[in-house]
Structures are given as C-alpha cells and as structure tokens.
Enzyme design. Structure first.
Site, mmCIF file in Angstrom:
data_model
loop_
_atom_site.group_PDB
_atom_site.id
_atom_site.type_symbol
_atom_site.label_atom_id
_atom_site.label_comp_id
_atom_site.label_asym_id
_atom_site.label_seq_id
_atom_site.Cartn_x
_atom_site.Cartn_y
_atom_site.Cartn_z
ATOM 1 N N ASP A 54 0.751 -1.284 0.035
ATOM 2 C CA ASP A 54 0.139 0.047 -0.191
ATOM 3 C C ASP A 54 0.766 1.278 -0.125
ATOM 4 O OD1 ASP A 54 0.757 -0.581 2.616
ATOM 5 O OD2 ASP A 54 -0.599 0.659 3.524
ATOM 6 N N GLU A 77 0.017 -1.029 5.733
ATOM 7 C CA GLU A 77 0.660 -0.445 6.529
ATOM 8 C C GLU A 77 0.829 0.943 6.980
ATOM 9 O OE1 GLU A 77 5.168 1.032 7.486
ATOM 10 O OE2 GLU A 77 3.871 1.460 5.957
#
Length: 489
Positions: free
Chosen positions: A79, A146
């Site tokens: 991400d 994350e």
C-alpha cells in the site's frame, strides 16, 4: 541522467515498479494489487498464499549451492499514502500514477509516487522472476495497510515461515542499515457536537491554513515543520480572546501519519468585527512565517467571506471544546534518545481533524522506541479527552523493534558494503514505525535488517526516488545474497 521512461522500464526493478504504479493501492484498497501478486506467483509456479488480510507470501527454492543457508524472509508492503496537490485532478481509486523523470529522479505528476513502499515490491518481484541470481531459499511477504493500521503485518500467520533471516526493504536512505525502529499507536478523540441556530447579525468566513510542507510524521517530525491543525487552533484561540464567534465546520489533514499541510474552518463572526477578520488573518500569517521561516516559508493564512449561511452552528460549548482540543492535544517531538545522538525517541502528530453531523474527531499518531513513554503520551491524550468530554479510542498498536547486538546479517551487509564502496555503512535506528517490530514479536528467532534506496519527501506530492540509488541498492542486495553461500557455511 538522460533517460526516457520507456528506457528506464527496461530495468527489471523499474519494470515492476511501473506495473505497480498502474494499479490502485491506497491503504485499504489493495485487492487489485494483491490479486496481481497472486497471479504473478501462480504464472511462475511459485508457492503462494493470499491470506484474509490480502497479504501475499511467495516462496522460491534456493539456487544450487545455497541450500545450507537459512531461508530469507524478504518483506515490504504493497500500500501507499495517496496525497495530491490541491487542484490536481487524480482519482487514486481508478487512475494510474503519471510517472515522470526529472534529472536522475523519478516523480509522479502532482501526487505521491508510492516508492514507499512500492520499490520493495519491485525488488522482490525482480528477484523472484530472475533465473540468473544466486540466493538462499526465499520467503517473500508483501503486507497490506502498513500506512494506516499495519493490519496486514498484525494478521500474518507466523506458521507460514521457516526463515531465520529477515530483510525489510522499507527504508529510505542508501548507505544506512536500520537495526531498530519505534513502536506506535493511533489515538482518536471524538467530541460530540451540540448544535445551535446561527445568530442573525453574523458574517460567515472560511479560514484556511495552507502552504505547509508536511511530511512523514516519523521521519520528519524532528524538522519542526508546521502542523496545520495546531496552527489553526492557535488562530482560533487568539480570535476567541478578541470576540465571540461560532464554528460550523472544521477539518484538516488526511492521514494520521502525515504532518498536515492544510486545515480549514467555517466561522460565524459578529457583523461588528467582520471587517477585521482578513487583517487578523494577515497578522497571524506574518507571525507564522516568522516562526516557520526555515521549515515552511510559504505558509498562508486566509479568511474569505462566503455567501451561504449554514442552517446551524456549533454551540458555544462545542466551539470552546474544539479550540481547547486543538490547543491541548500534544504534537511534535516529546523526547530525544539519550543513547543515540539525534534520534527522536518519542513523538506525536495531530494528523487529522474531521467531522460528521454528530462528532468532531481528532486523530493522533503516537510513536516511541520506549514502550512506557508511548503509553505515557497515550494517557495524556486520554486525559485531554476526559477534560473536553470526548470519547477516546485507539487502534493499530504495534511494537518497537529492539536492537540486536549480535546480528549476523548486519555484519554481512556491513562487510559487503565495505567491499563495494570502500567504507562502512551507517548503522542507525529510526523513529518511524517499521513492520520489523511486528515480525520480530511473531518470530523472535529472526535476525533482521532494513535497507532501501534514497527517496525524498515521502507522503507528500513532492515524493521522489533516486534512480541511480535504486539501481545501486538492488546490486548491493544481490551481492549480499551471493555472499551468504560462504558467510553461513
């Protein structure tokens, strides 16, 4: 560097980075890229697992002569933080990033680049796809979310791994080996809104704080950059000492782990004081420019009259509580390490202020490499919530990554760096949160290191990646993998 984007894509790492850049991968929107990684492994007959959190684990057997070396876990996250400049037309959910080369740097046009941490994924895919790179057995794990909650790493099942060596590729400075990182937690205060009818003899203004540099709340917090939410609080507090007014909306920042660059509020000012508001805004702009003359010289404070009159405003009590919350919630560096010179030990960032019809929410990202200090800052926020009559919730609590003095993988990477460049790499601990802490807690036997190429202004639309550094770091990684044959004999 005189190179076109098409030429750059011929390098295996940049080939895969460009492919990733064509897919939506904002935190919480990783299904497409996770499926892409799944198909990548399946098409190459590599064992692969896609878990419920959409994490991807891909395994590859050791090349000939490397079977005796402990398996290596290579880790990054898929991400990215999705930020764009005001006025930039870009839909992160549907549109690819617009990559562009400036000199020897890679940018995205008007948006974050996502090199944090797409470059780790690109390294991993290039490594998995190669047939001519010697290496021990590989266990590649690419996690989700994350940048927000670390949900992916938190939900990883440790039983999927046999590796004893852990290489995280989520660092941002070439020549530095990371050996420790901070733990963190996200805290949210929810202030209930009491509504009132607007007074008739008032003018409505939109106040905006903008032009700030922002940045990653872990990597840049020590730089003293302005926090738009906190500055807006100061402006409103100062205004409240001159005359009464009401708020009808307030917002600022987009991500808890990004220093907010912009904040705004709609305020209702008595007609008798309305003409003064632009002058007050200009005075505060001058004050902030003096204070932030080095870090944020382009800061702006504006107050523009708006024609529409909202049907309701925050009550006196709610308006006061908003100002008190903005003034009281701690922000910035809270303590410095006494062991490592220049290392931020504890900090907190008031990253987001948002509202619904019923609640105004203040979200802070708290970090510390000392668990008890992280808890102390958390308690401070909890007490402030109690004082202002707000609810208090937390999420994404992740552990610190402790330093390991006897690290064998650290020594290997040091020696390989010395051999390649004639000098030792810098061994550092960082204030940012890394997933290494979560994996070290789940897999206490692992020997971990973190590295990466030079990237700049991450989490901002000015994010850029050094192309030569990316290539050098790739070659450095391959050299270290090659040396493991003899080093672990």
């Amino acid at each position: 560097m005189d190179m076109t984007l098409a030429e750059l894509k011929k390098h295996p790492v940049f080939h895969y980075f460009a492919e990733l850049s064509s897919m939506p991968r904002g935190s919480g929107n990783e299904k497409g890229v996770s499926d892409y990684l799944l198909r990548f492994a399946q098409s190459r007959n590599l064992p692969v697992i896609q878990d419920k959190a959409l994490n991807i684990i891909i395994k590859k057997e050791a090349t000939e002569g490397y079977g005796h070396v402990p398996a290596i876990i290579i880790q990054g996250h898929m991400d990215m933080v999705c930020e764009k400049n005001k006025g930039t037309l870009h839909n992160f959910d549907t549109e690819p990033l617009k990559l562009q080369i400036k000199g020897d740097m890679l940018y995205a046009s008007g948006t974050t680049l996502g090199a944090d941490n797409g470059i780790a994924v690109a390294y991993a895919l290039a490594l998995l796809d190669a047939s001519d790179i010697p290496h021990p057995a590989l266990e590649v794990v690419i996690t989700t979310e994350e940048e927000t909650t670390m949900k992916g790493a938190l939900e990883v099942n440790p039983e999927h791994f046999s590796g004893e060596i852990f290489i995280n590729l989520d660092s941002e400075e070439e020549g530095k080996l990371l050996v420790s990182s901070a733990g963190g937690i996200t805290a949210a205060q929810g202030l209930p809104i009491q509504w009132d009818s607007p007074h008739e003899q008032t003018s409505v203004f939109q106040v905006q704080i903008g032009g700030l540099f922002g940045g990653h709340s872990g990597m840049s917090i020590q730089k003293g950059r302005g926090n738009a939410n906190k500055l807006l609080g100061r402006f409103l507090k100062g205004l409240s000492e001159e005359f009464n007014f009401h708020l009808s909306s307030i917002s600022g920042g987009l991500k808890s782990n990004a220093i907010p660059r912009e904040a705004e509020a709609v305020i209702h000012v008595p007609e008798a004081h309305a003409s003064r508001l632009p002058e007050v805004a200009a005075a505060w702009e001058e004050t902030f420019k003096k204070e932030l003359r080095t870090s944020d010289p382009k800061i702006s404070v504006t107050a523009e009259k708006v024609d529409h009159l909202p049907e309701r405003v925050y009550s006196d009590e709610t308006t006061r509580s908003v100002i008190h919350s903005l003034m009281l919630i701690p922000n910035g560096v809270q303590s410095m390490s006494q062991e490592i010179a220049g290392l931020t030990e504890s900090s907190t960032n008031l990253g987001v202020v948002s509202s619904t019809a019923s609640t105004i929410t203040f979200v802070s990202e708290i970090r510390s490499s000392v668990k008890s200090l992280k808890e102390q800052i958390l308690k401070q926020n909890e007490v402030i919530a109690q004082v202002t009559g707000s609810t208090f919730t937390t999420q994404a609590d992740y552990p610190e990554w402790p330093y390991r003095k006897d690290s064998k993988i650290q020594k290997l990477f040091e020696e390989v760096y010395q051999a390649r460049y004639g000098k030792r790499p810098e061994i550092v601990a960082i204030h940012a949160g890394l997933e290494c802490g979560i994996f070290a807690e789940k897999l206490p036997h692992i020997d971990a290191i973190s590295l990466g190429p030079d990237m700049f202004d991450v989490h901002t639309p000015e994010e850029h990646l050094s192309i030569p550094s990316t290539i050098r770091t790739w070659e450095y990684l391959l050299s270290a993998l090659k040396e493991m044959n003899a080093y672990y004999n």
